[in-house]
Motif scaffolding. Sequence first.
Motif, PDB file in Angstrom:
ATOM      1  N   CYS A  48       0.829  -1.206   0.000  1.00 58.15           N
ATOM      2  CA  CYS A  48       0.000   0.000   0.000  1.00 58.15           C
ATOM      3  C   CYS A  48       0.862   1.254   0.000  1.00 58.15           C
ATOM      4  CB  CYS A  48      -0.915   0.012   1.223  1.00 58.15           C
ATOM      5  SG  CYS A  48      -2.164  -1.290   1.196  1.00 58.15           S
ATOM      6  N   ILE A  49       0.559   2.137  -0.925  1.00 59.68           N
ATOM      7  CA  ILE A  49       1.269   3.409  -1.075  1.00 59.68           C
ATOM      8  C   ILE A  49       0.278   4.527  -0.799  1.00 59.68           C
ATOM      9  CG2 ILE A  49       2.547   4.887  -2.668  1.00 59.68           C
ATOM     10  CD1 ILE A  49       3.066   2.229  -4.307  1.00 59.68           C
ATOM     11  N   LEU A  50       0.630   5.399   0.126  1.00 62.18           N
ATOM     12  CA  LEU A  50      -0.221   6.540   0.468  1.00 62.18           C
ATOM     13  C   LEU A  50       0.204   7.731  -0.370  1.00 62.18           C
ATOM     14  CD1 LEU A  50      -2.487   7.319   2.497  1.00 62.18           C
ATOM     15  CD2 LEU A  50      -0.678   8.183   3.985  1.00 62.18           C
ATOM     16  N   SER A  51      -0.753   8.365  -1.046  1.00 58.32           N
ATOM     17  CA  SER A  51      -0.439   9.535  -1.874  1.00 58.32           C
ATOM     18  C   SER A  51      -1.081  10.782  -1.274  1.00 58.32           C
ATOM     19  CB  SER A  51      -0.929   9.337  -3.312  1.00 58.32           C
ATOM     20  OG  SER A  51      -2.334   9.382  -3.380  1.00 58.32           O
ATOM     21  N   SER A  52      -0.379  11.890  -1.444  1.00 57.54           N
ATOM     22  CA  SER A  52      -0.891  13.165  -0.951  1.00 57.54           C
ATOM     23  C   SER A  52      -0.222  14.301  -1.706  1.00 57.54           C
ATOM     24  CB  SER A  52      -0.587  13.304   0.546  1.00 57.54           C
ATOM     25  OG  SER A  52      -1.015  14.570   1.019  1.00 57.54           O
ATOM     26  N   CYS A  53      -0.943  15.404  -1.828  1.00 58.61           N
ATOM     27  CA  CYS A  53      -0.323  16.597  -2.408  1.00 58.61           C
ATOM     28  C   CYS A  53       0.509  17.325  -1.347  1.00 58.61           C
ATOM     29  CB  CYS A  53      -1.359  17.518  -3.031  1.00 58.61           C
ATOM     30  SG  CYS A  53      -2.583  18.108  -1.864  1.00 58.61           S
ATOM     31  N   ASP A  54       0.323  16.940  -0.088  1.00 55.62           N
ATOM     32  CA  ASP A  54       1.127  17.493   1.004  1.00 55.62           C
ATOM     33  C   ASP A  54       2.389  16.665   1.179  1.00 55.62           C
ATOM     34  OD1 ASP A  54      -0.873  19.411   1.654  1.00 55.62           O
ATOM     35  OD2 ASP A  54      -1.956  17.871   2.786  1.00 55.62           O
ATOM     36  N   LEU A  55       3.384  17.248   1.793  1.00 59.95           N
ATOM     37  CA  LEU A  55       4.607  16.531   2.115  1.00 59.95           C
ATOM     38  C   LEU A  55       4.322  15.639   3.320  1.00 59.95           C
ATOM     39  CD1 LEU A  55       7.535  16.165   1.336  1.00 59.95           C
ATOM     40  CD2 LEU A  55       8.128  18.043   2.861  1.00 59.95           C
ATOM     41  N   ILE A  56       4.421  14.330   3.135  1.00 59.28           N
ATOM     42  CA  ILE A  56       4.156  13.390   4.227  1.00 59.28           C
ATOM     43  C   ILE A  56       5.371  12.491   4.414  1.00 59.28           C
ATOM     44  CG2 ILE A  56       1.637  13.427   4.091  1.00 59.28           C
ATOM     45  CD1 ILE A  56       1.715  10.938   2.370  1.00 59.28           C
ATOM     46  N   ASN A  57       5.471  11.909   5.596  1.00 61.80           N
ATOM     47  CA  ASN A  57       6.615  11.089   5.943  1.00 61.80           C
ATOM     48  C   ASN A  57       6.140   9.683   6.287  1.00 61.80           C
ATOM     49  OD1 ASN A  57       8.766   9.843   7.378  1.00 61.80           O
ATOM     50  ND2 ASN A  57       9.604  11.853   7.863  1.00 61.80           N
ATOM     51  N   ILE A  58       6.799   8.683   5.758  1.00 60.62           N
ATOM     52  CA  ILE A  58       6.425   7.296   6.013  1.00 60.62           C
ATOM     53  C   ILE A  58       6.461   6.982   7.509  1.00 60.62           C
ATOM     54  CG2 ILE A  58       8.763   6.418   5.611  1.00 60.62           C
ATOM     55  CD1 ILE A  58       5.527   4.541   4.731  1.00 60.62           C
ATOM     56  N   ASP A  59       7.350   7.600   8.256  1.00 57.99           N
ATOM     57  CA  ASP A  59       7.457   7.333   9.694  1.00 57.99           C
ATOM     58  C   ASP A  59       6.189   7.710  10.457  1.00 57.99           C
ATOM     59  OD1 ASP A  59      10.034   6.388   9.298  1.00 57.99           O
ATOM     60  OD2 ASP A  59      10.941   8.350   9.663  1.00 57.99           O
ATOM     61  N   ASP A  60       5.407   8.621   9.918  1.00 64.01           N
ATOM     62  CA  ASP A  60       4.155   9.021  10.564  1.00 64.01           C
ATOM     63  C   ASP A  60       3.055   7.971  10.400  1.00 64.01           C
ATOM     64  OD1 ASP A  60       5.361  11.412  11.290  1.00 64.01           O
ATOM     65  OD2 ASP A  60       4.619  12.473   9.514  1.00 64.01           O
ATOM     66  N   TYR A  61       3.321   6.952   9.603  1.00 62.77           N
ATOM     67  CA  TYR A  61       2.292   5.959   9.300  1.00 62.77           C
ATOM     68  C   TYR A  61       2.727   4.542   9.660  1.00 62.77           C
ATOM     69  CZ  TYR A  61       0.099   9.859   7.060  1.00 62.77           C
ATOM     70  OH  TYR A  61      -0.474  11.078   6.841  1.00 62.77           O
ATOM     71  N   SER A  62       3.585   4.406  10.655  1.00 59.32           N
ATOM     72  CA  SER A  62       3.973   3.064  11.085  1.00 59.32           C
ATOM     73  C   SER A  62       2.752   2.374  11.696  1.00 59.32           C
ATOM     74  CB  SER A  62       5.126   3.131  12.078  1.00 59.32           C
ATOM     75  OG  SER A  62       4.742   3.869  13.215  1.00 59.32           O
ATOM     76  N   ASN A  63       2.675   1.082  11.522  1.00 64.76           N
ATOM     77  CA  ASN A  63       1.560   0.259  12.029  1.00 64.76           C
ATOM     78  C   ASN A  63       0.210   0.604  11.405  1.00 64.76           C
ATOM     79  OD1 ASN A  63       3.331  -1.107  13.787  1.00 64.76           O
ATOM     80  ND2 ASN A  63       3.168   0.582  15.238  1.00 64.76           N
ATOM     81  N   THR A  64       0.207   1.151  10.208  1.00 66.44           N
ATOM     82  CA  THR A  64      -1.058   1.471   9.540  1.00 66.44           C
ATOM     83  C   THR A  64      -1.272   0.654   8.273  1.00 66.44           C
ATOM     84  OG1 THR A  64      -0.084   3.230   8.200  1.00 66.44           O
ATOM     85  CG2 THR A  64      -1.007   3.871  10.343  1.00 66.44           C
ATOM     86  N   GLY A  65      -0.291  -0.090   7.853  1.00 63.51           N
ATOM     87  CA  GLY A  65      -0.398  -0.822   6.599  1.00 63.51           C
ATOM     88  C   GLY A  65       0.186  -0.081   5.419  1.00 63.51           C
ATOM     89  N   ILE A  66       0.735   1.098   5.655  1.00 60.64           N
ATOM     90  CA  ILE A  66       1.348   1.877   4.577  1.00 60.64           C
ATOM     91  C   ILE A  66       2.792   1.410   4.382  1.00 60.64           C
ATOM     92  CG2 ILE A  66       2.060   4.191   3.841  1.00 60.64           C
ATOM     93  CD1 ILE A  66      -1.000   3.719   3.845  1.00 60.64           C
ATOM     94  N   ASP A  67       3.132   1.055   3.138  1.00 56.64           N
ATOM     95  CA  ASP A  67       4.478   0.586   2.816  1.00 56.64           C
ATOM     96  C   ASP A  67       5.363   1.682   2.229  1.00 56.64           C
ATOM     97  OD1 ASP A  67       4.161  -2.337   3.397  1.00 56.64           O
ATOM     98  OD2 ASP A  67       2.577  -2.123   1.895  1.00 56.64           O
ATOM     99  N   ALA A  68       4.743   2.710   1.661  1.00 56.57           N
ATOM    100  CA  ALA A  68       5.492   3.820   1.062  1.00 56.57           C
ATOM    101  C   ALA A  68       4.560   5.015   0.936  1.00 56.57           C
ATOM    102  CB  ALA A  68       6.042   3.430  -0.313  1.00 56.57           C
ATOM    103  N   VAL A  69       5.155   6.179   0.731  1.00 57.93           N
ATOM    104  CA  VAL A  69       4.376   7.394   0.491  1.00 57.93           C
ATOM    105  C   VAL A  69       4.886   8.073  -0.772  1.00 57.93           C
ATOM    106  CG1 VAL A  69       3.812   7.765   2.925  1.00 57.93           C
ATOM    107  CG2 VAL A  69       5.840   8.841   1.979  1.00 57.93           C
TER     108      VAL A  69
END
Length: 122
Positions: free
Chosen positions: A75-96
């Motif tokens: 799962c890759i999280l996309s956003s027009c904002d600057l986001i950091n993968i570290d903010d999504y640990s334990n959520t199922g997000i593998d990359a941003v």
Amino acid sequence: MKKVLLVNDSKFENLILKDMLDSIGYIAATADEYDAIDKVLAMRPDYIIINRVMKETHGDELASKIKARFPEIRCILSSCDLINIDDYSNTGIDAVIRTPIDQYRLKAVLKNMEYAKRDKRK
């Protein structure tokens, strides 16, 4: 061919990303937050690119639900904002990724995820 499901409430952004994925050799399909699970069941994608903020849910919440049933899907999280993968640990997000994104960067992100998946198997 690898399959990618795009989950976004913006049809325009979905179409742009789908065209990019088609042009770099992926099979791509689109969904919104309401039919995402059904599309996952039907398509069994290798990757899902999920928009961070949609009308009634957040991408990380939807990714958690998908990963609970299909842990092998990346799962890759996309956003027009600057986001950091570290903010999504334990959520199922593998990359941003940050959108807009060009096809070369998108291809690099997907290839890096494939290499990381192979390395974990060794």
